[in-house]
Design a protein around this motif. Structure first.
Motif, mmCIF file in Angstrom:
data_model
loop_
_atom_site.group_PDB
_atom_site.id
_atom_site.type_symbol
_atom_site.label_atom_id
_atom_site.label_comp_id
_atom_site.label_asym_id
_atom_site.label_seq_id
_atom_site.Cartn_x
_atom_site.Cartn_y
_atom_site.Cartn_z
ATOM 1 N N THR A 149 0.827 -1.208 0.000
ATOM 2 C CA THR A 149 0.000 0.000 0.000
ATOM 3 C C THR A 149 0.858 1.253 0.000
ATOM 4 O O THR A 149 0.543 2.236 -0.683
ATOM 5 N N TYR A 150 1.958 1.224 0.752
ATOM 6 C CA TYR A 150 2.807 2.411 0.877
ATOM 7 C C TYR A 150 4.066 2.339 0.016
ATOM 8 O O TYR A 150 4.989 3.131 0.180
ATOM 9 N N GLY A 151 4.105 1.401 -0.914
ATOM 10 C CA GLY A 151 5.186 1.360 -1.895
ATOM 11 C C GLY A 151 6.546 0.996 -1.345
ATOM 12 O O GLY A 151 7.566 1.464 -1.853
ATOM 13 N N ASN A 152 6.590 0.135 -0.333
ATOM 14 C CA ASN A 152 7.862 -0.260 0.274
ATOM 15 C C ASN A 152 8.368 -1.533 -0.406
ATOM 16 O O ASN A 152 8.153 -2.651 0.066
ATOM 17 N N LEU A 153 9.053 -1.349 -1.529
ATOM 18 C CA LEU A 153 9.513 -2.473 -2.345
ATOM 19 C C LEU A 153 10.460 -3.387 -1.574
ATOM 20 O O LEU A 153 10.364 -4.615 -1.661
ATOM 21 N N GLU A 183 -4.127 -1.057 -6.737
ATOM 22 C CA GLU A 183 -4.919 0.097 -6.309
ATOM 23 C C GLU A 183 -4.044 1.301 -5.982
ATOM 24 O O GLU A 183 -4.460 2.451 -6.158
ATOM 25 N N ASN A 184 -2.826 1.041 -5.513
ATOM 26 C CA ASN A 184 -1.939 2.127 -5.091
ATOM 27 C C ASN A 184 -0.729 2.314 -6.004
ATOM 28 O O ASN A 184 0.186 3.066 -5.667
ATOM 29 N N ALA A 185 -0.724 1.650 -7.154
ATOM 30 C CA ALA A 185 0.440 1.699 -8.049
ATOM 31 C C ALA A 185 0.741 3.112 -8.527
ATOM 32 O O ALA A 185 1.900 3.472 -8.745
ATOM 33 N N HIS A 186 -0.288 3.921 -8.696
ATOM 34 C CA HIS A 186 -0.106 5.278 -9.210
ATOM 35 C C HIS A 186 0.438 6.233 -8.155
ATOM 36 O O HIS A 186 0.975 7.294 -8.486
ATOM 37 N N ALA A 187 0.303 5.865 -6.882
ATOM 38 C CA ALA A 187 0.605 6.796 -5.794
ATOM 39 C C ALA A 187 2.029 6.660 -5.267
ATOM 40 O O ALA A 187 2.473 7.501 -4.482
ATOM 41 N N ASN A 188 2.748 5.623 -5.672
ATOM 42 C CA ASN A 188 4.081 5.371 -5.136
ATOM 43 C C ASN A 188 5.092 5.200 -6.261
ATOM 44 O O ASN A 188 4.778 4.636 -7.308
ATOM 45 N N GLN A 190 7.551 3.225 -6.418
ATOM 46 C CA GLN A 190 7.843 1.811 -6.642
ATOM 47 C C GLN A 190 6.576 0.982 -6.857
ATOM 48 O O GLN A 190 6.644 -0.245 -6.917
ATOM 49 N N GLY A 191 5.425 1.647 -6.969
ATOM 50 C CA GLY A 191 4.163 0.923 -7.054
ATOM 51 C C GLY A 191 4.086 -0.035 -8.227
ATOM 52 O O GLY A 191 3.689 -1.198 -8.081
ATOM 53 N N HIS A 192 4.456 0.437 -9.415
ATOM 54 C CA HIS A 192 4.398 -0.405 -10.613
ATOM 55 C C HIS A 192 5.382 -1.564 -10.497
ATOM 56 O O HIS A 192 5.068 -2.704 -10.873
ATOM 57 N N THR A 193 6.565 -1.288 -9.953
ATOM 58 C CA THR A 193 7.579 -2.335 -9.780
ATOM 59 C C THR A 193 7.113 -3.393 -8.791
ATOM 60 O O THR A 193 7.404 -4.584 -8.960
ATOM 61 N N ILE A 194 6.389 -2.974 -7.766
ATOM 62 C CA ILE A 194 5.851 -3.932 -6.796
ATOM 63 C C ILE A 194 4.857 -4.870 -7.471
ATOM 64 O O ILE A 194 4.857 -6.083 -7.219
ATOM 65 N N VAL A 195 4.014 -4.333 -8.346
ATOM 66 C CA VAL A 195 3.068 -5.179 -9.082
ATOM 67 C C VAL A 195 3.835 -6.190 -9.936
ATOM 68 O O VAL A 195 3.489 -7.377 -9.980
ATOM 69 N N GLU A 196 4.895 -5.735 -10.604
ATOM 70 C CA GLU A 196 5.733 -6.645 -11.397
ATOM 71 C C GLU A 196 6.313 -7.752 -10.524
ATOM 72 O O GLU A 196 6.326 -8.933 -10.913
ATOM 73 N N LEU A 197 6.810 -7.378 -9.352
ATOM 74 C CA LEU A 197 7.399 -8.355 -8.437
ATOM 75 C C LEU A 197 6.370 -9.392 -8.000
ATOM 76 O O LEU A 197 6.645 -10.602 -8.007
ATOM 77 N N LEU A 198 5.188 -8.940 -7.628
ATOM 78 C CA LEU A 198 4.146 -9.863 -7.177
ATOM 79 C C LEU A 198 3.759 -10.841 -8.282
ATOM 80 O O LEU A 198 3.578 -12.042 -8.033
ATOM 81 N N LEU A 199 3.649 -10.347 -9.503
ATOM 82 C CA LEU A 199 3.304 -11.218 -10.626
ATOM 83 C C LEU A 199 4.410 -12.243 -10.881
ATOM 84 O O LEU A 199 4.135 -13.410 -11.177
ATOM 85 N N GLY A 224 -7.099 4.341 -12.754
ATOM 86 C CA GLY A 224 -6.914 4.413 -14.196
ATOM 87 C C GLY A 224 -5.470 4.395 -14.644
ATOM 88 O O GLY A 224 -5.142 4.931 -15.708
ATOM 89 N N HIS A 225 -4.592 3.764 -13.865
ATOM 90 C CA HIS A 225 -3.162 3.749 -14.193
ATOM 91 C C HIS A 225 -2.908 2.785 -15.351
ATOM 92 O O HIS A 225 -2.820 1.566 -15.170
ATOM 93 N N ALA A 226 -2.785 3.349 -16.550
ATOM 94 C CA ALA A 226 -2.714 2.536 -17.766
ATOM 95 C C ALA A 226 -1.519 1.581 -17.797
ATOM 96 O O ALA A 226 -1.677 0.418 -18.187
ATOM 97 N N PRO A 227 -0.289 2.006 -17.418
ATOM 98 C CA PRO A 227 0.844 1.069 -17.470
ATOM 99 C C PRO A 227 0.631 -0.179 -16.612
ATOM 100 O O PRO A 227 0.973 -1.291 -17.027
ATOM 101 N N THR A 228 0.062 -0.003 -15.430
ATOM 102 C CA THR A 228 -0.182 -1.161 -14.570
ATOM 103 C C THR A 228 -1.309 -2.015 -15.128
ATOM 104 O O THR A 228 -1.268 -3.250 -15.045
ATOM 105 N N ALA A 229 -2.320 -1.392 -15.719
ATOM 106 C CA ALA A 229 -3.397 -2.152 -16.361
ATOM 107 C C ALA A 229 -2.834 -3.010 -17.492
ATOM 108 O O ALA A 229 -3.189 -4.190 -17.630
ATOM 109 N N GLN A 230 -1.949 -2.428 -18.303
ATOM 110 C CA GLN A 230 -1.326 -3.186 -19.392
ATOM 111 C C GLN A 230 -0.527 -4.367 -18.856
ATOM 112 O O GLN A 230 -0.538 -5.460 -19.440
#
Length: 329
Positions: A149-153, A183-188, A190-199, A224-230
């Protein structure tokens, strides 16, 4: 079995809830020194929604703050203030008798606070003391929930290295760690990178919460964060193309309703999702964009419609030319 603990201070006849959950051991923090308290404990079996009419009650008077409790308070304060050096010094000084599972007034353990505010070395320092990584707040949030949630990669990596199964952990609402991260990828940063890591660690991209929403649905609704949606779509995220009774909104409709123009453009340009499809109410993505007065979204959909119409005659002409050539031959 679930437990409900409440307390009353001094002569106050009213009892206030301090804990509700499945843990049989719970540390009540934020008690005043030299103060009398009464505690009541109720319970509820898993197969019922009713708390027991009976309860157990006990009372006692707190002593002056112990050194251990003062240490916990000081560590909580340095964590919230982001003072990593002071936090690690306090942990090292009190590690022999530190109440590692102590909670603050918001029901957060020291590990949860570290995942929210601290760097990876502080998180690892606490992990070395053997905290319960699955400990949850009353709403079901755990240490890794706070980390994503707080982008702590760094904290996410440390926790997943310790227990890979945390990647698909859920809270009481059925939300997965991936949903919180999306949900929080746009706000941090490292948010997008965290999504990549989880996947990459096996997060279930098609998991649904108690409301039937996926991680991709969360993005369409909330940010509506398009990069994370992609990224989610690339890994098999469910792109809703047609509405039904269970899910009356397509992904495009949801993004349009919430005014997420970048995601709308992405869905139309990169995935050519159907823009004219209507649900049982006869509403389309353009209808929802208009209802919210999202002018940029309305323009994006209409521009896409115009391009599709403009390409149609050219395609028909090309087809006709091919047919004529075949006839002559």
């Amino acid at each position: 079995m679930e437990y409900q603990l409440s307390k009353s201070e001094g002569t106050d006849p009213v009892f206030y809830g301090v804990y509700e959950g499945t843990h049989r051991a719970f540390t009540v923090s934020e008690l005043k020194p030299l103060t009398k308290y009464r505690f009541r404990l109720r319970w509820r079996p898993e197969d019922t929604d009713q708390w027991s009419s009976e309860y157990k009650e006990c009372s006692g008077t707190t002593e002056d703050e112990t050194a251990a409790l003062k240490a916990v308070r000081n560590i909580q304060m340095t964590l919230v203030n982001g003072d990593g050096a002071a936090t690690m010094a306090l942990i090292e000084r009190h590690k022999a008798d530190l109440h590692i599972e102590a909670r603050d007034r918001y029901d957060r353990t020291l590990l949860m606070l570290a995942c929210q505010y601290a760097t990876g070395n502080v998180v690892q320092c606490l992990m070395n003391l053997g905290p319960d990584v699955k400990a949850a707040t009353r709403s079901g949030k755990t240490a890794i929930s706070f980390a994503v949630t707080y982008g702590n990669l760094e904290a996410v990596r440390i926790l997943l290295d310790f227990d890979e199964a945390l990647v698909n952990q859920r809270d009481q609402g059925g939300s997965t760690i991936l949903m919180w991260a999306a949900e929080n990828a746009h706000a941090n940063k490292q948010g997008h990178t965290i999504v990549e890591l989880l996947l990459s660690r096996g997060a279930n991209v098609q998991a649904v919460d108690n409301a039937g929403q996926t991680a991709l649905d969360r993005i369409a609704v909330l940010n509506g964060h398009a990069p994370t949606a992609q990224l989610l779509i690339k890994h098999g995220g469910l792109l809703r193309l047609t509405p039904d009774r269970k899910q009356p909104m397509t992904t495009l409709m949801t993004a349009a309703l919430n005014g997420h123009v970048q995601l709308v453009r992405c869905l139309l340009a990169d995935y050519d999702v159907p823009y004219a499809v209507a649900n049982e109410r006869g509403a389309t993505a353009l209808t929802y964009a208009s209802s919210g007065d999202h002018t940029s979204v309305i323009k994006a959909i209409r521009d896409h419609m115009d391009k599709k119409v403009a390409r149609a005659p050219a395609a028909d002409a090309a087809t006709g030319a091919t047919a004529a050539s075949t006839t002559k031959a």
